[in-house]
Motif scaffolding. Structure first.
Motif, PDB file in Angstrom:
ATOM      1  N   LEU A  26       0.859  -1.171   0.000  1.00 43.22           N
ATOM      2  CA  LEU A  26       0.000   0.000   0.000  1.00 43.22           C
ATOM      3  C   LEU A  26       0.901   1.229   0.000  1.00 43.22           C
ATOM      4  N   SER A  27       0.644   2.162  -0.927  1.00 43.15           N
ATOM      5  CA  SER A  27       1.456   3.380  -1.033  1.00 43.15           C
ATOM      6  C   SER A  27       0.567   4.607  -0.979  1.00 43.15           C
ATOM      7  N   LEU A  28       1.043   5.614  -0.217  1.00 44.88           N
ATOM      8  CA  LEU A  28       0.330   6.878  -0.176  1.00 44.88           C
ATOM      9  C   LEU A  28       1.331   8.014  -0.180  1.00 44.88           C
ATOM     10  N   PRO A  35       6.991   8.282  -1.719  1.00 46.11           N
ATOM     11  CA  PRO A  35       5.721   7.878  -1.108  1.00 46.11           C
ATOM     12  C   PRO A  35       5.963   6.956   0.087  1.00 46.11           C
ATOM     13  N   TYR A  36       4.978   6.878   0.956  1.00 51.46           N
ATOM     14  CA  TYR A  36       5.017   5.964   2.092  1.00 51.46           C
ATOM     15  C   TYR A  36       4.459   4.634   1.590  1.00 51.46           C
ATOM     16  N   SER A  61       2.949   7.899  13.840  1.00 51.89           N
ATOM     17  CA  SER A  61       3.060   7.360  12.487  1.00 51.89           C
ATOM     18  C   SER A  61       3.226   8.471  11.450  1.00 51.89           C
ATOM     19  N   VAL A  62       4.083   8.239  10.472  1.00 52.22           N
ATOM     20  CA  VAL A  62       4.247   9.193   9.376  1.00 52.22           C
ATOM     21  C   VAL A  62       3.096   9.100   8.385  1.00 52.22           C
ATOM     22  N   LYS A  63       2.251   8.093   8.546  1.00 46.67           N
ATOM     23  CA  LYS A  63       1.106   7.936   7.645  1.00 46.67           C
ATOM     24  C   LYS A  63       0.107   9.065   7.811  1.00 46.67           C
ATOM     25  N   GLY A  64      -0.062   9.543   9.057  1.00 48.93           N
ATOM     26  CA  GLY A  64      -1.069  10.559   9.329  1.00 48.93           C
ATOM     27  C   GLY A  64      -2.460   9.963   9.253  1.00 48.93           C
ATOM     28  N   ASP A  65      -3.467  10.818   9.095  1.00 46.42           N
ATOM     29  CA  ASP A  65      -4.853  10.375   8.992  1.00 46.42           C
ATOM     30  C   ASP A  65      -5.046   9.658   7.659  1.00 46.42           C
ATOM     31  N   GLN A  78       2.064 -15.731  -8.896  1.00 45.11           N
ATOM     32  CA  GLN A  78       2.604 -16.606  -9.929  1.00 45.11           C
ATOM     33  C   GLN A  78       1.622 -17.764 -10.131  1.00 45.11           C
ATOM     34  N   VAL A  79       1.313 -18.065 -11.386  1.00 49.09           N
ATOM     35  CA  VAL A  79       0.494 -19.226 -11.730  1.00 49.09           C
ATOM     36  C   VAL A  79       1.272 -20.046 -12.758  1.00 49.09           C
ATOM     37  N   GLU A  80       0.720 -21.168 -13.167  1.00 55.83           N
ATOM     38  CA  GLU A  80       1.429 -22.044 -14.120  1.00 55.83           C
ATOM     39  C   GLU A  80       1.887 -21.317 -15.374  1.00 55.83           C
ATOM     40  N   THR A  81       1.054 -20.409 -15.862  1.00 56.68           N
ATOM     41  CA  THR A  81       1.355 -19.742 -17.126  1.00 56.68           C
ATOM     42  C   THR A  81       2.178 -18.472 -16.977  1.00 56.68           C
ATOM     43  N   GLY A  82       2.567 -18.110 -15.740  1.00 57.67           N
ATOM     44  CA  GLY A  82       3.408 -16.928 -15.554  1.00 57.67           C
ATOM     45  C   GLY A  82       2.920 -16.042 -14.431  1.00 57.67           C
ATOM     46  N   TRP A  83       3.415 -14.827 -14.393  1.00 55.98           N
ATOM     47  CA  TRP A  83       3.095 -13.888 -13.321  1.00 55.98           C
ATOM     48  C   TRP A  83       1.825 -13.122 -13.631  1.00 55.98           C
ATOM     49  N   ARG A  84       1.236 -12.583 -12.571  1.00 55.94           N
ATOM     50  CA  ARG A  84       0.045 -11.743 -12.650  1.00 55.94           C
ATOM     51  C   ARG A  84       0.252 -10.577 -11.687  1.00 55.94           C
ATOM     52  N   SER A  85      -0.269  -9.392 -12.019  1.00 51.52           N
ATOM     53  CA  SER A  85      -0.200  -8.271 -11.085  1.00 51.52           C
ATOM     54  C   SER A  85      -1.436  -7.394 -11.211  1.00 51.52           C
ATOM     55  N   VAL A  86      -1.770  -6.758 -10.091  1.00 51.91           N
ATOM     56  CA  VAL A  86      -2.907  -5.841 -10.044  1.00 51.91           C
ATOM     57  C   VAL A  86      -2.478  -4.587  -9.297  1.00 51.91           C
ATOM     58  N   ILE A  87      -2.829  -3.441  -9.846  1.00 55.85           N
ATOM     59  CA  ILE A  87      -2.670  -2.163  -9.166  1.00 55.85           C
ATOM     60  C   ILE A  87      -4.069  -1.569  -9.052  1.00 55.85           C
ATOM     61  N   ALA A  88      -4.448  -1.213  -7.832  1.00 58.48           N
ATOM     62  CA  ALA A  88      -5.740  -0.571  -7.590  1.00 58.48           C
ATOM     63  C   ALA A  88      -5.484   0.794  -6.978  1.00 58.48           C
ATOM     64  N   THR A  89      -6.194   1.814  -7.454  1.00 56.08           N
ATOM     65  CA  THR A  89      -6.059   3.152  -6.889  1.00 56.08           C
ATOM     66  C   THR A  89      -7.427   3.675  -6.475  1.00 56.08           C
ATOM     67  N   GLY A  90      -7.417   4.525  -5.479  1.00 53.54           N
ATOM     68  CA  GLY A  90      -8.644   5.131  -4.968  1.00 53.54           C
ATOM     69  C   GLY A  90      -8.395   5.687  -3.584  1.00 53.54           C
ATOM     70  N   ALA A  91      -9.458   6.154  -2.942  1.00 53.03           N
ATOM     71  CA  ALA A  91      -9.355   6.744  -1.602  1.00 53.03           C
ATOM     72  C   ALA A  91      -9.734   5.722  -0.542  1.00 53.03           C
ATOM     73  N   LEU A  92      -8.987   5.724   0.561  1.00 50.53           N
ATOM     74  CA  LEU A  92      -9.319   4.852   1.693  1.00 50.53           C
ATOM     75  C   LEU A  92     -10.540   5.392   2.422  1.00 50.53           C
ATOM     76  N   GLU A  93     -11.398   4.472   2.866  1.00 48.98           N
ATOM     77  CA  GLU A  93     -12.569   4.834   3.657  1.00 48.98           C
ATOM     78  C   GLU A  93     -12.511   4.075   4.974  1.00 48.98           C
ATOM     79  N   GLU A  94     -12.784   4.763   6.085  1.00 46.71           N
ATOM     80  CA  GLU A  94     -12.878   4.064   7.366  1.00 46.71           C
ATOM     81  C   GLU A  94     -14.134   3.212   7.352  1.00 46.71           C
ATOM     82  N   THR A  95     -14.022   1.995   7.824  1.00 45.37           N
ATOM     83  CA  THR A  95     -15.203   1.119   7.827  1.00 45.37           C
ATOM     84  C   THR A  95     -16.143   1.463   8.971  1.00 45.37           C
TER      85      THR A  95
END
Length: 148
Positions: A26-28, A35-36, A61-65, A78-95
């Motif tokens: 997780l990067s912010l 970035p942190y 914490s240097v993360k702040g709010d 990693q799967v049989e056929t090679g690597w996979r990656s996902v990048i997701a972006t958006g705003a964090l929400e408190e649950t």
């Protein structure tokens, strides 16, 4: 000899990778030049395409709010056929926020967030907050092979 071809994953492939839940980074942004970025565990709700995080909280914490902060989250595998990656972006929400509370509870029930000890002390001695990320953007990649 084979060359590696990079392709996008479809939503089923993406959900298969993310559905196992696990760890990622997780990067912010901060006031610092870099970035942190920290390893975190996550749960993924395939029904709503939402991530859930159990994040360590600390007054020094240097993360702040975290609520409302725009983040990027990266995971790969990693799967049989090679690597996979996902990048997701958006705003964090408190649950715990009223506007997301009921949705978050339902989503958390559909996920599992692994408890990973990376804090140098037992997890029961660390304060955690629960956050969710409803991605505004997904970037997916997978390894494909092109024969020469």
């Amino acid at each position: 000899m084979d060359d590696i071809d990079i392709e996008e994953m479809n939503s089923n492939e993406r959900d298969e990778l993310l559905g196992a839940s696990g760890t990622g980074v997780l990067s912010l942004t901060t006031d610092e030049p870099a970035p942190y970025s920290r390893p975190v565990s996550y749960g993924y709700d395939q029904t709503e395409s939402v991530f859930y995080f159990r994040l360590a909280l600390s007054s020094d914490s240097v993360k702040g709010d975290l609520a409302g902060r725009v983040v990027s989250f990266v995971t790969y595998g990693q799967v049989e056929t090679g690597w996979r990656s996902v990048i997701a972006t958006g705003a964090l929400e408190e649950t715990t926020d009223e506007s997301t509370g009921i949705e978050a509870l339902q989503g958390l029930e559909r996920t599992h967030i692994p408890l990973i000890d990376i804090f140098g002390k037992p997890p029961k001695e660390v304060s955690f907050g629960f956050y969710r990320l409803v991605p505004t953007e997904f970037t997916t990649r997978k390894e494909g092979k092109t024969e020469l």
